[in-house]
Motif scaffolding. Structure first.
Motif, PDB file in Angstrom:
ATOM      1  N   LEU A  79      -0.018  14.522  -1.486  1.00 14.36           N
ATOM      2  CA  LEU A  79      -1.324  13.897  -1.296  1.00 14.36           C
ATOM      3  C   LEU A  79      -1.841  13.310  -2.607  1.00 14.36           C
ATOM      4  N   LEU A  80      -1.550  13.982  -3.714  1.00 15.46           N
ATOM      5  CA  LEU A  80      -2.034  13.524  -5.015  1.00 15.46           C
ATOM      6  C   LEU A  80      -1.335  12.255  -5.496  1.00 15.46           C
ATOM      7  N   THR A  81      -0.258  11.856  -4.838  1.00 10.05           N
ATOM      8  CA  THR A  81       0.413  10.612  -5.241  1.00 10.05           C
ATOM      9  C   THR A  81      -0.342   9.375  -4.765  1.00 10.05           C
ATOM     10  N   CYS A  82      -1.328   9.555  -3.875  1.00  9.76           N
ATOM     11  CA  CYS A  82      -2.082   8.400  -3.386  1.00  9.76           C
ATOM     12  C   CYS A  82      -3.578   8.664  -3.493  1.00  9.76           C
ATOM     13  N   ILE A  83      -4.106   8.522  -4.707  1.00 11.28           N
ATOM     14  CA  ILE A  83      -5.540   8.648  -4.950  1.00 11.28           C
ATOM     15  C   ILE A  83      -6.083   7.272  -5.308  1.00 11.28           C
ATOM     16  N   LYS A  84      -7.125   6.879  -4.597  1.00 14.83           N
ATOM     17  CA  LYS A  84      -7.746   5.567  -4.798  1.00 14.83           C
ATOM     18  C   LYS A  84      -9.239   5.763  -5.024  1.00 14.83           C
ATOM     19  N   GLY A  85      -9.675   5.522  -6.259  1.00 16.19           N
ATOM     20  CA  GLY A  85     -11.091   5.648  -6.561  1.00 16.19           C
ATOM     21  C   GLY A  85     -11.660   7.016  -6.247  1.00 16.19           C
ATOM     22  N   GLY A  86     -10.888   8.054  -6.475  1.00 17.17           N
ATOM     23  CA  GLY A  86     -11.333   9.416  -6.200  1.00 17.17           C
ATOM     24  C   GLY A  86     -11.046   9.901  -4.797  1.00 17.17           C
TER      25      GLY A  86
ATOM     26  N   ASP B   1       0.832  -1.203   0.000  1.00 17.92           N
ATOM     27  CA  ASP B   1       0.000   0.000   0.000  1.00 17.92           C
ATOM     28  C   ASP B   1       0.866   1.253   0.000  1.00 17.92           C
ATOM     29  N   HIS B   2       0.458   2.236  -0.823  1.00 11.14           N
ATOM     30  CA  HIS B   2       1.264   3.456  -0.931  1.00 11.14           C
ATOM     31  C   HIS B   2       0.629   4.648  -0.220  1.00 11.14           C
ATOM     32  N   ASP B   3      -0.247   4.397   0.756  1.00 12.60           N
ATOM     33  CA  ASP B   3      -0.877   5.502   1.483  1.00 12.60           C
ATOM     34  C   ASP B   3       0.139   6.371   2.216  1.00 12.60           C
ATOM     35  N   ASP B   4       1.275   5.809   2.600  1.00 11.61           N
ATOM     36  CA  ASP B   4       2.269   6.587   3.343  1.00 11.61           C
ATOM     37  C   ASP B   4       2.960   7.637   2.489  1.00 11.61           C
ATOM     38  N   TRP B   5       2.865   7.535   1.175  1.00 12.40           N
ATOM     39  CA  TRP B   5       3.396   8.619   0.354  1.00 12.40           C
ATOM     40  C   TRP B   5       2.663   9.923   0.683  1.00 12.40           C
ATOM     41  N   ALA B   6       1.388   9.805   1.048  1.00 12.65           N
ATOM     42  CA  ALA B   6       0.587  10.963   1.444  1.00 12.65           C
ATOM     43  C   ALA B   6       0.564  11.155   2.952  1.00 12.65           C
ATOM     44  N   ALA B   7       0.458  10.053   3.708  1.00 11.85           N
ATOM     45  CA  ALA B   7       0.287  10.145   5.166  1.00 11.85           C
ATOM     46  C   ALA B   7       1.529  10.672   5.869  1.00 11.85           C
ATOM     47  N   THR B   8       2.707  10.296   5.391  1.00  9.09           N
ATOM     48  CA  THR B   8       3.934  10.757   6.045  1.00  9.09           C
ATOM     49  C   THR B   8       4.071  12.279   5.989  1.00  9.09           C
ATOM     50  N   PRO B   9       3.979  12.912   4.823  1.00 12.09           N
ATOM     51  CA  PRO B   9       4.094  14.375   4.825  1.00 12.09           C
ATOM     52  C   PRO B   9       2.951  15.064   5.565  1.00 12.09           C
ATOM     53  N   LEU B  10       1.734  14.493   5.519  1.00  8.22           N
ATOM     54  CA  LEU B  10       0.635  15.101   6.253  1.00  8.22           C
ATOM     55  C   LEU B  10       0.843  14.979   7.756  1.00  8.22           C
TER      56      LEU B  10
ATOM     57  N   ASP C 212      -5.788   9.057   0.050  1.00  6.56           N
ATOM     58  CA  ASP C 212      -5.596   8.161   1.191  1.00  6.56           C
ATOM     59  C   ASP C 212      -4.355   8.584   1.972  1.00  6.56           C
ATOM     60  N   ALA C 213      -4.606   9.314   3.050  1.00  7.04           N
ATOM     61  CA  ALA C 213      -3.542   9.678   4.002  1.00  7.04           C
ATOM     62  C   ALA C 213      -3.918   9.121   5.369  1.00  7.04           C
ATOM     63  N   SER C 214      -4.496   7.923   5.369  1.00  8.35           N
ATOM     64  CA  SER C 214      -5.177   7.381   6.550  1.00  8.35           C
ATOM     65  C   SER C 214      -4.295   7.309   7.795  1.00  8.35           C
ATOM     66  N   ASP C 215      -3.039   6.919   7.653  1.00  9.99           N
ATOM     67  CA  ASP C 215      -2.194   6.762   8.841  1.00  9.99           C
ATOM     68  C   ASP C 215      -2.003   8.072   9.599  1.00  9.99           C
ATOM     69  N   ALA C 216      -2.139   9.202   8.914  1.00  8.98           N
ATOM     70  CA  ALA C 216      -2.004  10.498   9.584  1.00  8.98           C
ATOM     71  C   ALA C 216      -3.136  10.729  10.579  1.00  8.98           C
ATOM     72  N   GLY C 217      -4.199   9.934  10.484  1.00  5.96           N
ATOM     73  CA  GLY C 217      -5.271  10.029  11.469  1.00  5.96           C
ATOM     74  C   GLY C 217      -4.798   9.725  12.877  1.00  5.96           C
ATOM     75  N   MET C 218      -3.744   8.937  13.010  1.00  7.87           N
ATOM     76  CA  MET C 218      -3.202   8.660  14.343  1.00  7.87           C
ATOM     77  C   MET C 218      -2.549   9.892  14.957  1.00  7.87           C
ATOM     78  N   VAL C 219      -1.984  10.752  14.120  1.00  7.06           N
ATOM     79  CA  VAL C 219      -1.447  12.017  14.625  1.00  7.06           C
ATOM     80  C   VAL C 219      -2.593  12.897  15.111  1.00  7.06           C
ATOM     81  N   LEU C 220      -3.677  12.955  14.327  1.00  7.28           N
ATOM     82  CA  LEU C 220      -4.855  13.701  14.790  1.00  7.28           C
ATOM     83  C   LEU C 220      -5.332  13.160  16.136  1.00  7.28           C
TER      84      LEU C 220
END
Length: 313
Positions: A271-278, A54-63, A281-289
């Motif tokens: 963030l635009l590097t990880c788009i899935k079905g529109g 899964d490539h969600d961390d391409w977006a989640a890490t910078p966020l 996906d920066a889901s892991d950054a939710g743990m920081v929130l």
């Protein structure tokens, strides 16, 4: 006389109902109150993958880095181990439209985030390059922990790096460590590799970490599993429709002196590097929130509120 008595009885009943309603409202407010895990002392560590599957961390890490920077916590992020799928890289995503491999994308997201959001004193370690270095660096941070200097570990990838670091740490220090996870995939992937010839491995899982280290004998580690940050029936999480992040392109807050010029534009491009079905996906950054707010049912509006109101030092 009877009329007066009935009126008093009615007044008492109204008063009683009012008191009951007020108590109910008060209890509801108290029960819904959120206590942030981050209480202003100690340190934070993050371990993420992104170099495989899964490539969600391409977006989640910078966020994640952007959110921490908005709180002014650059010097509180002690270590960031990235690309922590230590068993290999680039099989599921050998290249992308940009021509970068998964490994290269994670390097850009992690080290780019370090530069753009001012994490000059944080140790950024590419775990897949040398797992032993990652294990021992995180172990050393755990061993610095005390009641006045606790450590929160956000596990945004397979549990192997985190679990091995905890296993190598001083048992007396584990009581000052809190581990956060949200993803069943991350929790179990070490022992559930994909069924392909190259991805064969075993390692620490969230359950094994909890069983080994949460007891008195294991050192009293605190392990917290929060709601899935990919969203649920009544919340987006941080896997949300792309338009929910449109504010990042136009908000005047991008010019706030808390941020470097161009930081938000770079972040949005990641963030635009990880788009899935529109959805972005920066889901892991939710743990920081979660650690900043105590809220598990996250959404992009929470990101907006935090980033548009940074703490300026």
């Amino acid at each position: 006389m009877k009329k007066i008595f009935n009126q008093k009885k009615a007044d008492i009943m109204k008063f009683s109902i009012t008191v009951i309603l007020l108590i109910t409202v008060f209890n509801t407010i108290v029960s819904n109150a959120q206590t942030p895990l981050w209480q202003g002392k100690g340190r934070i560590a993050i371990s993420s993958d992104g170099n495989e599957h899964d490539h969600d961390d391409w977006a989640a890490t910078p966020l994640s880095l952007a959110l921490l920077s908005a709180y002014g916590l650059q010097d509180k992020l002690a270590i960031y181990t990235y690309s922590d799928h230590i068993w290999g890289s680039n099989q599921d995503h050998p290249t992308s439209n940009s021509g970068l491999t998964a490994y290269e994308h994670m390097r850009e997201s992690a080290l780019g985030g370090q530069k753009w959001f001012g994490f000059d004193n944080t140790k950024f370690i590419c775990a897949v390059d040398n797992a032993e270095v990652a294990y021992n660096a995180l172990r050393d941070e755990i061993n610095k922990s005390t009641a006045e200097n606790p450590l929160i570990i956000i596990a945004a990838g397979p549990m192997q790096v985190v679990g091995e670091a905890i296993s190598r740490a001083d048992i007396s220090k584990r009581q000052y460590v809190t581990l956060i996870s949200h993803s069943g995939w991350n929790d179990n992937h070490s022992d559930k590799p994909h069924d392909v010839f190259w991805d064969k491995h075993t390692g620490w899982t969230f359950k094994e970490i909890t069983n080994a280290f949460s007891s008195d004998a294991g050192g009293k580690l605190t392990a917290i599993k929060i709601m899935n940050q990919n969203g649920g029936d009544d919340y987006f999480g941080l896997k949300a429709p792309k338009e929910k992040f449109d504010w990042m392109k136009t908000s005047e807050a991008k010019f706030n002196k808390a941020y470097k010029d161009g930081a938000w534009d770079w972040l949005y491009s990641r963030l635009l590097t990880c788009i899935k079905g529109g959805d972005i996906d920066a889901s892991d950054a939710g743990m920081v929130l979660y650690i900043l707010t105590g809220i598990e049912k996250t959404d992009p509006k929470m990101v907006k509120d935090i980033m548009e109101n940074p703490i300026v030092k």
